[in-house]
Design a protein around this motif. Structure first.
Motif, PDB file in Angstrom:
ATOM      1  N   ARG A  62       0.749   5.333   0.723  1.00 33.53           N
ATOM      2  CA  ARG A  62      -0.096   6.329   1.369  1.00 33.53           C
ATOM      3  C   ARG A  62      -0.134   7.639   0.591  1.00 33.53           C
ATOM      4  O   ARG A  62      -0.964   8.507   0.845  1.00 33.53           O
ATOM      5  CB  ARG A  62       0.416   6.587   2.792  1.00 33.53           C
ATOM      6  CG  ARG A  62       0.151   5.412   3.723  1.00 33.53           C
ATOM      7  CD  ARG A  62       0.877   5.583   5.030  1.00 33.53           C
ATOM      8  NE  ARG A  62       0.285   4.792   6.091  1.00 33.53           N
ATOM      9  CZ  ARG A  62       0.802   4.670   7.291  1.00 33.53           C
ATOM     10  NH1 ARG A  62       1.932   5.295   7.591  1.00 33.53           N
ATOM     11  NH2 ARG A  62       0.211   3.940   8.215  1.00 33.53           N
TER      12      ARG A  62
ATOM     13  N   LEU B 103      -7.795  -3.862   7.403  1.00 35.44           N
ATOM     14  CA  LEU B 103      -7.876  -2.406   7.239  1.00 35.44           C
ATOM     15  C   LEU B 103      -9.126  -1.856   7.927  1.00 35.44           C
ATOM     16  O   LEU B 103      -9.111  -0.741   8.455  1.00 35.44           O
ATOM     17  CB  LEU B 103      -7.864  -2.029   5.758  1.00 35.44           C
ATOM     18  CG  LEU B 103      -6.516  -2.206   5.052  1.00 35.44           C
ATOM     19  CD1 LEU B 103      -6.677  -1.990   3.557  1.00 35.44           C
ATOM     20  CD2 LEU B 103      -5.469  -1.250   5.615  1.00 35.44           C
ATOM     21  N   ASP B 104     -10.195  -2.641   7.945  1.00 37.36           N
ATOM     22  CA  ASP B 104     -11.386  -2.241   8.706  1.00 37.36           C
ATOM     23  C   ASP B 104     -11.061  -2.146  10.195  1.00 37.36           C
ATOM     24  O   ASP B 104     -11.565  -1.264  10.895  1.00 37.36           O
ATOM     25  CB  ASP B 104     -12.521  -3.254   8.491  1.00 37.36           C
ATOM     26  CG  ASP B 104     -13.176  -3.131   7.125  1.00 37.36           C
ATOM     27  OD1 ASP B 104     -12.960  -2.094   6.452  1.00 37.36           O
ATOM     28  OD2 ASP B 104     -13.886  -4.076   6.728  1.00 37.36           O
TER      29      ASP B 104
ATOM     30  N   ILE C 260       0.851  -1.197   0.000  1.00 33.49           N
ATOM     31  CA  ILE C 260       0.000   0.000   0.000  1.00 33.49           C
ATOM     32  C   ILE C 260       0.880   1.238   0.000  1.00 33.49           C
ATOM     33  O   ILE C 260       1.869   1.308   0.741  1.00 33.49           O
ATOM     34  CB  ILE C 260      -0.910   0.004   1.241  1.00 33.49           C
ATOM     35  CG1 ILE C 260      -1.961  -1.115   1.143  1.00 33.49           C
ATOM     36  CG2 ILE C 260      -1.585   1.364   1.432  1.00 33.49           C
ATOM     37  CD1 ILE C 260      -2.789  -1.297   2.401  1.00 33.49           C
TER      38      ILE C 260
ATOM     39  N   MET D 192      -3.866  -3.347  14.020  1.00 31.85           N
ATOM     40  CA  MET D 192      -3.956  -4.301  12.906  1.00 31.85           C
ATOM     41  C   MET D 192      -3.047  -5.499  13.154  1.00 31.85           C
ATOM     42  O   MET D 192      -3.403  -6.636  12.827  1.00 31.85           O
ATOM     43  CB  MET D 192      -3.598  -3.625  11.579  1.00 31.85           C
ATOM     44  CG  MET D 192      -4.651  -2.648  11.086  1.00 31.85           C
ATOM     45  SD  MET D 192      -4.481  -2.233   9.320  1.00 31.85           S
ATOM     46  CE  MET D 192      -2.853  -1.479   9.286  1.00 31.85           C
TER      47      MET D 192
ATOM     48  N   TRP E 241       2.024  -6.584   9.727  1.00 30.72           N
ATOM     49  CA  TRP E 241       2.136  -5.348   8.961  1.00 30.72           C
ATOM     50  C   TRP E 241       3.449  -4.649   9.278  1.00 30.72           C
ATOM     51  O   TRP E 241       3.914  -4.667  10.418  1.00 30.72           O
ATOM     52  CB  TRP E 241       0.989  -4.397   9.313  1.00 30.72           C
ATOM     53  CG  TRP E 241      -0.343  -4.826   8.806  1.00 30.72           C
ATOM     54  CD1 TRP E 241      -1.239  -5.643   9.441  1.00 30.72           C
ATOM     55  CD2 TRP E 241      -0.945  -4.460   7.566  1.00 30.72           C
ATOM     56  NE1 TRP E 241      -2.365  -5.794   8.672  1.00 30.72           N
ATOM     57  CE2 TRP E 241      -2.213  -5.083   7.520  1.00 30.72           C
ATOM     58  CE3 TRP E 241      -0.541  -3.665   6.489  1.00 30.72           C
ATOM     59  CZ2 TRP E 241      -3.070  -4.938   6.430  1.00 30.72           C
ATOM     60  CZ3 TRP E 241      -1.398  -3.511   5.406  1.00 30.72           C
ATOM     61  CH2 TRP E 241      -2.652  -4.145   5.376  1.00 30.72           C
TER      62      TRP E 241
ATOM     63  N   TYR F 283      -3.953   3.974  -0.693  1.00 29.11           N
ATOM     64  CA  TYR F 283      -4.968   3.957   0.372  1.00 29.11           C
ATOM     65  C   TYR F 283      -4.667   5.123   1.299  1.00 29.11           C
ATOM     66  O   TYR F 283      -3.620   5.166   1.947  1.00 29.11           O
ATOM     67  CB  TYR F 283      -4.899   2.626   1.138  1.00 29.11           C
ATOM     68  CG  TYR F 283      -5.980   2.425   2.169  1.00 29.11           C
ATOM     69  CD1 TYR F 283      -7.262   2.064   1.790  1.00 29.11           C
ATOM     70  CD2 TYR F 283      -5.701   2.575   3.526  1.00 29.11           C
ATOM     71  CE1 TYR F 283      -8.260   1.861   2.737  1.00 29.11           C
ATOM     72  CE2 TYR F 283      -6.690   2.367   4.481  1.00 29.11           C
ATOM     73  CZ  TYR F 283      -7.967   2.012   4.078  1.00 29.11           C
ATOM     74  OH  TYR F 283      -8.946   1.819   5.018  1.00 29.11           O
TER      75      TYR F 283
ATOM     76  N   GLY G  33      -8.014  -1.462  11.330  1.00 27.82           N
ATOM     77  CA  GLY G  33      -7.121  -0.314  11.452  1.00 27.82           C
ATOM     78  C   GLY G  33      -7.820   1.032  11.445  1.00 27.82           C
ATOM     79  O   GLY G  33      -7.329   1.992  12.048  1.00 27.82           O
ATOM     80  N   THR G  34      -8.968   1.100  10.782  1.00 26.08           N
ATOM     81  CA  THR G  34      -9.725   2.358  10.731  1.00 26.08           C
ATOM     82  C   THR G  34     -10.778   2.457  11.835  1.00 26.08           C
ATOM     83  O   THR G  34     -11.465   3.479  11.942  1.00 26.08           O
ATOM     84  CB  THR G  34     -10.428   2.514   9.363  1.00 26.08           C
ATOM     85  OG1 THR G  34     -11.289   1.381   9.138  1.00 26.08           O
ATOM     86  CG2 THR G  34      -9.412   2.614   8.242  1.00 26.08           C
TER      87      THR G  34
ATOM     88  N   VAL H 122      -4.636   4.645   9.553  1.00 27.57           N
ATOM     89  CA  VAL H 122      -4.877   3.351  10.201  1.00 27.57           C
ATOM     90  C   VAL H 122      -3.981   3.184  11.420  1.00 27.57           C
ATOM     91  O   VAL H 122      -2.900   3.771  11.503  1.00 27.57           O
ATOM     92  CB  VAL H 122      -4.647   2.169   9.230  1.00 27.57           C
ATOM     93  CG1 VAL H 122      -5.650   2.186   8.093  1.00 27.57           C
ATOM     94  CG2 VAL H 122      -3.219   2.170   8.688  1.00 27.57           C
TER      95      VAL H 122
END
Length: 250
Positions: A115, A201-202, A113, A137, A172, A128, A204-205, A132
């Protein structure tokens, strides 16, 4: 005699590894090239399938070749005929019953990913932009390690006999401008890594808690997991085999 070919490719222009009737797969391109070079039909068996648009840093396939050849010369010739986005890295003699698919003991994938919008990584990493929590994560990713039923991360229509995978590593890494997810296992289900990344990622957010992530794994329900992330951030990076399979060069 049976040989293992090590191959890498940029998956942008291909419908994944496997040959298909209405789309070009890596397998078909390689088989066509080898068949023309050896002037006989050459069929290959890959260590696994990659989906449309997924990249590969290391994959193996096996095939049987009876005509003698000099390894480095053949690598150079094959690469001169293959498209620029496919390359053979090495060729090794293996035992005659060795299978690139069934004898692999570990496979490692990376998901990359960026940023920041980066034209030099276009379709090589996913842009993305959301913030996050990498530590959270990683807490959730640690729950993946071990042998579990991962049906919740599998494509619904699949022909596997079971959904058990033994994950050795899942973590990660944050390098400032980007994120990289690494996952190693004995096997993977279709679409599994992209679904795992999307669900993490869900986490992480803050959309999903670590406890809810664990419940998703236990649910065996694909509908409860997150969305698949785009294929172009995914790389098959390493495939491991028992050393005893390879025939020592004299």
């Amino acid at each position: 005699m049976r040989y293992f070919f090590e191959i890498s490719y940029n998956g942008k222009n291909y419908a994944g590894w496997q040959s298909q009737a209405n789309a070009t797969g890596i397998q078909a391109v390689v088989e066509d090239t080898l068949s023309k070079m050896f002037r006989t039909e050459v069929k290959i068996v890959g260590s696994g399938r990659t989906d449309t648009g997924v990249h590969c840093e290391q994959q193996f396939f096996h095939c049987d070749i009876e005509k003698p050849f000099e390894t480095e010369s053949l690598i150079q010739k094959v690469n001169s005929f293959l498209p620029r986005d496919i390359a053979i890295q090495s060729i090794r003699r293996v035992k005659d019953d060795a299978s690139a698919r069934y004898d692999a003991v570990e496979r490692t994938y990376h998901y990359r990913i960026t940023r920041k919008k980066n034209p030099f990584r276009n379709e090589l990493a996913w842009h993305y932009f959301k913030t996050v929590d990498v530590q959270t994560m990683n807490t959730a990713a640690a729950l993946l390690v071990g042998e579990h039923d991962f049906e919740c991360f599998s494509k619904v229509k699949t022909d596997v006999n079971h959904f058990l995978c033994d994950i050795k590593k899942a973590s990660w890494r944050d390098d400032g401008d980007g994120l990289e997810f690494t996952i190693t296992a004995n096997r993977f289900l279709r679409g599994m890594v992209r679904a795992v990344v999307g669900t993490l990622l869900d986490v992480g957010t803050g959309k999903t808690t670590v406890k809810e992530f664990q419940a998703i794994i236990q649910s065996h329900d694909r509908k409860k997991a997150g969305a698949n992330v785009p294929p172009y951030g995914l790389y098959l990076s390493k495939v491991k085999y028992p050393p005893s399979m390879f025939v020592k060069e004299i």
